[in-house]
Design a protein around this motif. Structure first.
Motif, PDB file in Angstrom:
ATOM      1  N   GLY A  43       0.823  -1.190   0.000  1.00 30.94           N
ATOM      2  CA  GLY A  43       0.000   0.000   0.000  1.00 30.94           C
ATOM      3  C   GLY A  43       0.863   1.247   0.000  1.00 30.94           C
ATOM      4  N   PRO A  44       0.293   2.385  -0.384  1.00 31.37           N
ATOM      5  CA  PRO A  44       1.046   3.646  -0.371  1.00 31.37           C
ATOM      6  C   PRO A  44       1.539   3.984   1.035  1.00 31.37           C
ATOM      7  CG  PRO A  44      -0.965   3.874  -1.662  1.00 31.37           C
ATOM      8  CD  PRO A  44      -1.053   2.567  -0.955  1.00 31.37           C
TER       9      PRO A  44
ATOM     10  N   ARG B   9      -5.071 -11.622   1.133  1.00 30.98           N
ATOM     11  CA  ARG B   9      -4.152 -10.830   0.323  1.00 30.98           C
ATOM     12  C   ARG B   9      -4.420 -11.015  -1.160  1.00 30.98           C
ATOM     13  NH1 ARG B   9       0.573  -8.948   1.744  1.00 30.98           N
ATOM     14  NH2 ARG B   9       0.165  -7.814  -0.186  1.00 30.98           N
ATOM     15  N   TYR B  35     -10.334   1.976  -0.899  1.00 36.24           N
ATOM     16  CA  TYR B  35      -9.939   2.448  -2.218  1.00 36.24           C
ATOM     17  C   TYR B  35      -9.871   1.269  -3.186  1.00 36.24           C
ATOM     18  CZ  TYR B  35      -8.226   6.907  -0.240  1.00 36.24           C
ATOM     19  OH  TYR B  35      -8.114   8.131   0.371  1.00 36.24           O
ATOM     20  N   GLN B  37      -7.716   0.262  -6.600  1.00 35.74           N
ATOM     21  CA  GLN B  37      -6.578   0.647  -7.436  1.00 35.74           C
ATOM     22  C   GLN B  37      -6.458  -0.329  -8.601  1.00 35.74           C
ATOM     23  OE1 GLN B  37      -2.648   0.833  -5.594  1.00 35.74           O
ATOM     24  NE2 GLN B  37      -1.983   2.378  -7.074  1.00 35.74           N
ATOM     25  N   LEU B  91      -7.643  -1.443  -1.411  1.00 38.30           N
ATOM     26  CA  LEU B  91      -6.829  -0.929  -0.326  1.00 38.30           C
ATOM     27  C   LEU B  91      -7.713  -0.363   0.778  1.00 38.30           C
ATOM     28  CD1 LEU B  91      -4.319   1.061  -2.546  1.00 38.30           C
ATOM     29  CD2 LEU B  91      -3.684  -0.897  -1.139  1.00 38.30           C
ATOM     30  N   PHE B 106      -2.067   3.137   4.963  1.00 39.38           N
ATOM     31  CA  PHE B 106      -2.654   2.118   4.097  1.00 39.38           C
ATOM     32  C   PHE B 106      -2.236   0.715   4.512  1.00 39.38           C
ATOM     33  CE2 PHE B 106      -4.656   4.288   0.494  1.00 39.38           C
ATOM     34  CZ  PHE B 106      -4.240   5.588   0.705  1.00 39.38           C
ATOM     35  N   GLY B 107      -3.154  -0.218   4.294  1.00 38.81           N
ATOM     36  CA  GLY B 107      -2.823  -1.625   4.431  1.00 38.81           C
ATOM     37  C   GLY B 107      -2.174  -2.138   3.153  1.00 38.81           C
ATOM     38  N   PRO B 108      -1.807  -3.428   3.131  1.00 42.61           N
ATOM     39  CA  PRO B 108      -1.112  -3.999   1.970  1.00 42.61           C
ATOM     40  C   PRO B 108      -2.029  -4.253   0.775  1.00 42.61           C
ATOM     41  CG  PRO B 108      -1.484  -5.689   3.589  1.00 42.61           C
ATOM     42  CD  PRO B 108      -1.932  -4.406   4.226  1.00 42.61           C
TER      43      PRO B 108
END
Lengths: 112, 115
Positions: A43-44, B9, B35, B37, B91, B106-108
């Protein structure tokens, strides 16, 4: 509608070769402009927030600046570990809430 | 300090199936964001919660996407039925409160592939 354009889309630099990334924006009611770094598969990660034209912030080899229509991320003497995608996100009032509008990012590759 | 946790994940589903994603924000963070992406794009806000209330869901495709935040902590995002164009990384982010004074963490992310 809020718009954000980042350039270049991709940038390859030799280690130690300084350069700048550009973020142009049109946002209603700008409250702040954020820079994030994103590594592949992650993530960012927050870097900076800028609030007003003329403001500058620095972190290690990175310096962010802000004008009324643009922000620049200057990278001085980059190292391979600076390779990542850099995202710009102005925050406007949008639909009445605090909302970030992200650009597509600039993918930076630093070659040893 | 533990970061934002997300699961799973990775997820691969067929179109028209349903899927759910889970997010656990940083402890004490009142604001939670989801979010989307798409590859080669920046994150796009789908929904923002303040505690367990929705602040902004103007970009959430409500005919197929839903989200909830129970007790103002964990959140789930659901897609039903999925379409091919939903393939993306989802995200989750959190911040102390909304607004530019507080950065979002943010998470992964969850990488969704719809076939």
């Amino acid at each position: 509608e809020d718009q954000v354009t980042q350039s270049p889309e991709a940038l390859r630099l030799q280690e130690g070769e300084s350069s700048s990334l550009n973020c142009s924006y049109t946002v209603s009611g700008l409250r702040g402009l954020f820079w994030y770094r994103q590594d592949p598969g992650k993530g960012p990660e927050f870097l900076f927030t800028l609030y007003s034209a003329g403001e500058e912030k620095e972190k290690e080899r990175l310096k962010a600046t802000l004008t009324k229509k643009e922000s620049f991320l200057h990278i001085t003497a980059p190292k391979p570990e600076d390779s990542a995608t850099y995202l710009c996100a102005p925050e406007g009032t949008g639909a009445g809430s605090y909302q970030l509008t992200f650009g597509k990012g600039t993918k930076l590759s630093v070659i040893p | 300090e533990a970061g934002v946790a997300q699961s799973p994940r990775y997820k691969i589903i067929e179109k028209r199936q349903s899927v759910a994603f889970w997010c656990n924000p940083i402890s004490g963070h009142a604001t939670l964001y989801w979010y989307q992406q798409i590859l080669g794009q920046g994150p796009k806000l789908l929904i923002q919660f303040q505690n367990n209330g929705v602040v902004d869901d103007s970009q959430l495709p409500k005919d197929r996407f839903s989200a909830e935040r129970l007790k103002g902590v964990d959140s789930t995002l659901k897609i039903q039925p999925a379409k091919l164009e939903d393939s993306a990384v989802y995200l989750c982010a959190s911040s102390l409160v909304g607004g530019s004074s507080y950065e979002q963490y943010f998470g992964p992310g969850t990488r969704l592939t719809v076939t």
